[in-house]
Write a protein that holds these residues in place. Structure first.
Motif, mmCIF file in Angstrom:
data_model
loop_
_atom_site.group_PDB
_atom_site.id
_atom_site.type_symbol
_atom_site.label_atom_id
_atom_site.label_comp_id
_atom_site.label_asym_id
_atom_site.label_seq_id
_atom_site.Cartn_x
_atom_site.Cartn_y
_atom_site.Cartn_z
ATOM 1 N N VAL A 173 0.842 -1.200 0.000
ATOM 2 C CA VAL A 173 0.000 0.000 0.000
ATOM 3 C C VAL A 173 0.879 1.252 0.000
ATOM 4 N N ALA A 174 1.937 1.226 0.803
ATOM 5 C CA ALA A 174 2.855 2.372 0.860
ATOM 6 C C ALA A 174 3.495 2.620 -0.500
ATOM 7 N N LEU A 175 3.883 1.550 -1.179
ATOM 8 C CA LEU A 175 4.497 1.692 -2.503
ATOM 9 C C LEU A 175 3.507 2.274 -3.502
ATOM 10 N N LEU A 176 2.257 1.803 -3.460
ATOM 11 C CA LEU A 176 1.230 2.323 -4.362
ATOM 12 C C LEU A 176 0.991 3.812 -4.124
ATOM 13 N N LEU A 177 0.850 4.199 -2.848
ATOM 14 C CA LEU A 177 0.646 5.614 -2.522
ATOM 15 C C LEU A 177 1.859 6.447 -2.918
ATOM 16 N N THR A 178 3.045 5.871 -2.767
ATOM 17 C CA THR A 178 4.270 6.577 -3.135
ATOM 18 C C THR A 178 4.275 6.917 -4.615
ATOM 19 N N ILE A 179 3.922 5.959 -5.446
ATOM 20 C CA ILE A 179 3.931 6.171 -6.893
ATOM 21 C C ILE A 179 2.828 7.136 -7.321
ATOM 22 N N VAL A 180 1.599 6.909 -6.810
ATOM 23 C CA VAL A 180 0.464 7.739 -7.206
ATOM 24 C C VAL A 180 0.670 9.190 -6.789
ATOM 25 N N THR A 181 1.101 9.405 -5.551
ATOM 26 C CA THR A 181 1.299 10.780 -5.083
ATOM 27 C C THR A 181 2.496 11.431 -5.769
ATOM 28 N N GLY A 182 3.478 10.637 -6.155
ATOM 29 C CA GLY A 182 4.608 11.176 -6.901
ATOM 30 C C GLY A 182 4.167 11.713 -8.249
#
Length: 221
Positions: A173-182
């Protein structure tokens, strides 16, 4: 020259104002990073007691990250040093934790690289648009920070069994949020620069029109 004593309530010079609580917390967070790294990597990460201590130091550092900016804004103690040092301290802590966990084969290297590329990229974007304005942290960005810290903390802990599986999903989940917010930050940075460029062209056009009008009035006088 006046002989009146200096007003003790007057604002101190900038060099003194740098010495405040928020900046002290930021420096403390930077100082914790090497201690945390040693605790995490002791005996190749097999020393459970040291892993628990590493988790404690990581958690304390995350808490200082939560409060230094808030205190600075509430007390009016925002400084140029704080603006520069705070993101550096954040990236140093997160980067050290992820690199350490990948070194111990707990987190895949591609996950670490994906997160670090995003974090460094966003920092560079901040400097790229800084003269045009500041991009406020989004809800997604705040959620990313919380979930990312939780995922890293769970991986630092010497967990086994079901809890070890849970931390994998939290990191996903952290990785997904990292990419999307980036990607969202890239979009907003580009939009800010376009808006700022249009505003500057409009201002230049108004100034040019004003000076032209003034020249015509002088000529008619």
């Amino acid at each position: 020259m006046s002989d009146a004593p200096a007003d003790p309530a007057a604002a101190p010079p900038q060099s003194v104002r740098v010495l405040n609580l928020p900046n002290a917390l930021t420096v403390l967070r930077l100082a914790v990073v090497p201690v945390f790294a040693v605790l995490l990597l002791t005996d190749g990460g097999t020393d459970e007691a040291q892993r628990y201590w590493a988790t404690l130091f990581f958690g304390l550092a995350i808490i200082t990250d939560r409060y230094d900016g808030m205190i600075a804004r509430r007390r009016g103690q925002v400084t140029e040093f704080g603006k520069l040092a705070d993101p550096i301290a954040d990236k140093a802590l997160t980067g050290t934790a992820l690199i350490g966990l990948s070194t111990l084969s707990l987190v895949a290297w591609w996950v670490t690289l994906a997160i670090l590329v995003r974090e460094v990229g966003v920092t560079l974007l901040r400097f790229w648009v800084i003269r045009h304005g500041v991009i406020a942290a989004s809800r997604g960005g705040k959620a990313k920070t919380v979930v990312q810290a939780l995922a890293i903390g769970l991986y630092i802990l010497p967990l086994e069994g079901a809890l070890a599986s849970v931390r994998w999903w939290v990191m996903a989940v952290a990785l997904l949020l990292t990419i999307v917010t980036g990607l969202d930050y890239v979009y907003r940075a580009l939009a800010l620069r376009r808006t700022s460029a249009r505003a500057m062209r409009a201002a230049d056009a108004r100034r040019a029109a004003g000076s032209t009008g003034g020249s015509r009035s002088d000529a008619a006088a």
